[in-house]
Design an enzyme around this catalytic site. Structure first.
Site, PDB file in Angstrom:
ATOM      1  N   SER A 181     -31.179  26.743  23.418  1.00 47.24           N
ATOM      2  CA  SER A 181     -30.147  25.952  24.085  1.00 47.24           C
ATOM      3  C   SER A 181     -29.311  26.837  24.993  1.00 47.24           C
ATOM      4  O   SER A 181     -29.380  28.068  24.931  1.00 47.24           O
ATOM      5  CB  SER A 181     -29.236  25.266  23.050  1.00 47.24           C
ATOM      6  OG  SER A 181     -28.507  26.234  22.301  1.00 47.24           O
ATOM      7  N   GLU A 208     -20.553  26.913  19.757  1.00 45.18           N
ATOM      8  CA  GLU A 208     -21.066  28.108  20.420  1.00 45.18           C
ATOM      9  C   GLU A 208     -20.360  28.339  21.748  1.00 45.18           C
ATOM     10  O   GLU A 208     -19.935  29.459  22.067  1.00 45.18           O
ATOM     11  CB  GLU A 208     -22.570  27.979  20.665  1.00 45.18           C
ATOM     12  CG  GLU A 208     -23.439  28.069  19.449  1.00 45.18           C
ATOM     13  CD  GLU A 208     -24.904  28.107  19.835  1.00 45.18           C
ATOM     14  OE1 GLU A 208     -25.345  29.164  20.350  1.00 45.18           O
ATOM     15  OE2 GLU A 208     -25.605  27.096  19.652  1.00 45.18           O
ATOM     16  N   GLY A 265     -32.345  31.091  23.235  1.00 42.08           N
ATOM     17  CA  GLY A 265     -33.751  30.734  23.316  1.00 42.08           C
ATOM     18  C   GLY A 265     -33.984  29.237  23.312  1.00 42.08           C
ATOM     19  O   GLY A 265     -34.880  28.729  23.993  1.00 42.08           O
TER      20      GLY A 265
END
Length: 464
Positions: A236, A207, A234
């Site tokens: 991490s 990510e 939300g």
């Protein structure tokens, strides 16, 4: 979300659907960088699989002059499509892309991004842990809403990739695996290119790296002085930035990745589980309750006027009330009381504390943007710049205001300060650029993943 994807923090599990359908007037041509396949060190297999697909000439582009001449002479570009699902903890998003191959006289193949589609549905996939078939159907419905962008005769060759993030990483392994399998089985019936790795739980470092690529590619900064990327979901949060040779000794080797970006560069990226906005909010509330397994919380970060407010997190409903305050308690004291609770949670949850602030200018996305927009710090449509100091001032106001319409404004704004300043070491007046879109494109790791997937498909097709 209307034209912009603003999360309503008062109700994080509403079933609202956001629909943005848009055709670009001018194609976005990615350029800069002499990209290579040489990835010297990767700690995560998913990153290895995808980033090694970045071939020579990626985002190098071609002169628009040659392409314009070719089009005027009747040249018809080949188009490619990709559909990416971001199955996050607070919602699932579909990002469908249409690319074209510009006319090439010399040099390497490149792509223009000419169209995209975005839509989100709530709640997130992890909320269907006890009904995986229903969860899989939410993903199917998102893909179907985006199917208008991909012609029927191209769907069999169009990859559909589903990546679940922190919501599924927080579930028991067997429950998460069942959800993944149900989604894989469901999307395999839709007539797209679905392979054995099309549905996976995404590693946090993936990510971070892909959102860093997206931000810097959209700003044409690859190969030059790049921006640090901060993403706040939300469940991490990720921090990613380029390291100098001297800085590499300051960061864990497991968090360093050598990636192709002009020349090979070293990125630092770290993902903090349970430090996403909603996870942190829940963690602070639970900490104030002595870490007891209860569904009723009383918080110093919530105004006393708020009593028995319902809030749903991770598919469980909680009752939140504001803690009493001494009569005449001043604004600064209210803020400090909340800040102490929030920083305690952050300090006990951080698994690595950076030694210095991120290198370069800082870009922040997702809930960083939404919290600032809700507080009036930036324009909700266009974004802008904020600072730790601005978040702190807004937090002081919110913590002493009886705002029943935004009951979590105090804790969320204080969390911005704790994460950015106390954890990431960003100075009070350092400008932080907040983005939801750049040049009309959603700022999402999905773009980097879609682009590299299509480029790999183009370059491997002749060999196949």
């Amino acid at each position: 979300m209307s034209e912009i994807r603003q999360r309503k923090l008062k109700d994080d599990t509403s079933n609202s659907h956001i629909n943005v359908r848009r055709s670009l007037k001018q194609p976005r041509r990615f350029k800069k960088g002499d990209w290579t396949c040489d990835v010297k060190k990767m700690a995560n297999a998913t990153v290895v699989r995808t980033l090694t697909l970045l071939i020579p000439g990626l985002f190098a582009g071609q002169t628009q002059w040659f392409d314009g001449i070719a089009k005027s002479l009747g040249y018809e570009s080949v188009t490619h499509h990709a559909v990416i699902i971001d199955a996050g903890s607070s919602g699932s998003r579909v990002l469908a892309y249409k690319f074209r191959v510009p006319f090439t006289v010399f040099g390497q193949t490149s792509l223009d991004l000419v169209d995209e589609y975005f839509e989100e549905s709530k709640p997130g996939l992890s909320s269907y842990v006890d009904d995986p078939k229903k969860g899989a159907n939410t993903i199917v419905q998102l893909i179907k809403k985006a199917e208008f962008l991909t012609p029927v005769d191209k769907r069999r060759s169009t990859p559909v990739i589903v990546r679940a993030t922190a919501g599924l990483r927080l579930l028991p392994a067997d429950k998460a695996k069942q959800l993944v399998q149900e989604v894989a089985d469901a999307i395999a019936k839709l007539g797209y290119d679905v392979g054995p790795n099309s549905v996976e739980i995404m590693d946090g470092s993936d990510e971070g790296i892909f959102i860093w690529y997206t931000v810097n590619l959209l700003h044409n900064l690859i190969g030059g002085e790049t921006m640090a990327a901060l993403d706040l979901g939300g469940g991490s949060t990720q921090i990613t930035f380029q390291l100098s040779d001297e800085d590499t000794k300051l960061y864990p080797a497991a968090d360093q990745f050598v990636v192709p970006a002009g020349d090979n560069i070293t990125l630092y990226t770290h993902s903090y589980l349970n430090l996403g906005l909603l996870a942190a909010r829940h963690g602070v509330f639970k900490q104030e309750a002595g870490d007891n397994d209860t569904n009723e919380f009383v918080s110093v970060c919530v105004d006393p006027i708020v009593q028995k407010e319902k809030w749903t997190y991770a598919n469980k409903q909680y009752i939140i009330s504001g803690a009493p305050r001494p009569e005449g308690m001043k604004r600064e004291a209210v803020y400090k009381r909340c800040h102490a609770a929030v920083t305690r949670y952050v300090e006990r949850t951080l698994d690595w504390v950076p030694r210095r602030a991120p290198s370069g200018s800082v870009a922040a996305m997702s809930y960083f943007y939404d919290v600032a927009a809700d507080a009036g710090l930036i324009d909700v449509m266009t974004g802008g710049q904020v600072s730790v100091s601005a978040y702190r001032s807004a937090a002081r106001r919110a913590c002493s205001a009886s705002n029943v319409e935004q009951p979590w404004a105090c804790i969320d704004l204080v969390y911005m300060v704790a994460l950015l300043h106390d954890a990431y070491k960003i100075r009070d007046e350092e400008p932080i650029s907040l983005f939801k879109k750049v040049n009309g494109h959603e700022v999402s790791w999905a773009l980097g993943l879609a682009y590299t997937t299509v480029m790999n498909k183009i370059t491997t097709a002749p060999a196949a």
